[in-house]
Design an enzyme around this catalytic site. Structure first.
Site, PDB file in Angstrom:
ATOM      1  N   PHE A 105       0.821  -1.201   0.000  1.00 15.83           N
ATOM      2  CA  PHE A 105       0.000   0.000   0.000  1.00 15.83           C
ATOM      3  C   PHE A 105       0.863   1.263   0.000  1.00 15.83           C
ATOM      4  CE2 PHE A 105      -2.429  -3.395   2.071  1.00 15.83           C
ATOM      5  CZ  PHE A 105      -3.508  -3.454   1.197  1.00 15.83           C
ATOM      6  N   CYS A 106       1.997   1.185   0.670  1.00 17.10           N
ATOM      7  CA  CYS A 106       2.948   2.308   0.635  1.00 17.10           C
ATOM      8  C   CYS A 106       3.509   2.474  -0.767  1.00 17.10           C
ATOM      9  CB  CYS A 106       4.085   2.075   1.623  1.00 17.10           C
ATOM     10  SG  CYS A 106       3.568   1.891   3.342  1.00 17.10           S
TER      11      CYS A 106
END
Length: 397
Positions: free
Chosen positions: A159-160
């Site tokens: 997600f980062c």
């Protein structure tokens, strides 16, 4: 007789509503455009059905909205309308020959008119609901930051990396704080996500105490400002607004990344003890660890995640060989390209950047190499997006 009088009253209501909606149809979009948009489904209906806005800004529509009273009826109507993010037209339960579904029923003129009116009204109603939700939502950003934002992350967090792909593509400057996954000391006291969890990515804003959380929410906030600055464009430099169908497909693929692809990649990078150690070698080398915690994480983490991944397989319905699901995901994605360079057409859209970002998180791993070797279409698409994203917007202090 009492029932007949009530039915007559109901018919008067629907005639009025259909007439008003028909004017909108005549002056506006009409049935053909709404059906072509892919935003409407048709299912059998009954009395007591109306307009029900969904939580995600789309509209669930029942054409035969001629009885607005009765909580039980309305709840039943809500159960009938379609899946999340999809507009559903519920056929009115009346026609020239009787109630739709009965042995003597015919799909009569009033049914056609009501369905056409509903189709015409859906775009206007959807716009109103979206505008209302937009007004009610509290945004953190009112303008694009002039100084670099701070991204709190784990190096291998999908997600980062999804968020980083967007920041890089849109040339939004950022600095990185690598968070220790064991202590999370770098983000203690910061904003928690929707589920009350303290998780990365978190974005800190220059000169402000508040933070932004949830990768998709952060992306959407930035994208809202870019689109607001040029209202003639739907996203990026595409040059024209996209249809409801295009936007719906993009959202479906973004959801697919979060709910499927991320888990497929996770079980693959931990599918064997060897690959688990490969993953944790990278995590500990890139992460914020001292020597002792690095070695402890390398050995304990690799072993723990090997067994955790087996639980993920069961929970996420990923039986059998992990690579099979990986190759299937690649096939689903590339087939949906349908001859285009990107899902966004001539330029990447948010779905392209989401898929690219989570895959870039594992670039260089055995899983990544096998994925690229398994599909020439996936490999070509990946490196096209990589070239489009260009150099990183990371500011190294």
């Amino acid at each position: 007789r009492e029932r007949e009088r009530e039915r007559d009253d109901d018919d008067d209501k629907v005639h009025t509503m259909v007439a008003a909606s028909w004017v909108a149809s005549w002056a506006g979009r009409g049935l053909r455009q709404c059906l072509a948009s892919g935003r409407i489904s048709i299912i059998p209906g009954s009395r007591g059905q109306g307009l029900f806005p969904s939580n995600n800004g789309h509209v669930k529509l029942a054409a035969a909205a001629y009885s607005w009273s009765g909580v039980g009826k309305q709840n039943k109507a809500k159960e009938l309308v379609g899946r999340e993010g999809h507009t559903t037209a519920v056929l009115p339960s009346f026609g020239l020959g009787g109630r739709v579904g009965s042995s003597n029923s015919a799909f009569g003129f009033k049914s056609l008119v009501a369905l056409s009116a509903a189709a015409a009204a859906v775009e206007a109603v959807q716009s109103t609901v979206v505008e209302t939700e937009e007004e009610a939502k509290e945004y953190i950003l009112n303008e694009l930051p002039a100084e670099p934002v701070t991204l709190y992350q784990y190096a291998v967090c999908p997600f980062c990396n999804k968020l980083r792909a967007y920041l890089d593509y849109m040339d939004i400057s950022y600095t990185i704080v690598e968070v220790n996954p064991l202590t999370k000391s770098e983000i203690k006291g910061m904003k928690k996500n929707k589920n009350g969890k303290l998780k990365v990515p978190i974005v800190g804003l220059p000169g402000r105490q508040d933070q932004m959380v949830e990768s998709d929410d952060i992306i959407d906030e930035f994208q809202r400002l870019f689109e607001k600055s040029d209202s003639s464009k739907s996203w990026f430099g595409s040059g024209s607004k996209k249809s409801a169908k295009d936007l719906g497909e993009m959202k479906q693929w973004r959801d697919w990344v979060n709910n499927r692809l991320v888990h497929v990649l996770t079980v693959n990078i931990y599918r064997s003890v060897e690959e688990s150690f490969e993953t944790f070698d990278y995590i500990t080398d890139q992460g914020n660890f001292n020597f002792f915690t690095r070695e402890a994480a390398r050995y304990s983490g690799a072993g723990i995640m090997y067994f955790v991944s087996k639980g993920i397989k069961k929970k996420r319905d990923l039986p059998g060989d992990e690579r099979t699901h990986l190759y299937e995901a690649a096939r689903n994605w590339t087939e949906a390209l349908d001859g285009r360079d990107y899902h966004g057409g001539k330029k990447p859209n948010l779905a392209d950047l989401s898929v690219f970002g989570v895959i870039r998180a594992i670039e260089g791993f055995a899983t990544f190499n096998d994925l690229m070797e398994s599909s020439s279409e996936m490999k070509s698409w990946y490196y096209r997006v990589k070239e489009a994203v260009g150099s990183s917007a990371l500011v190294v202090s």
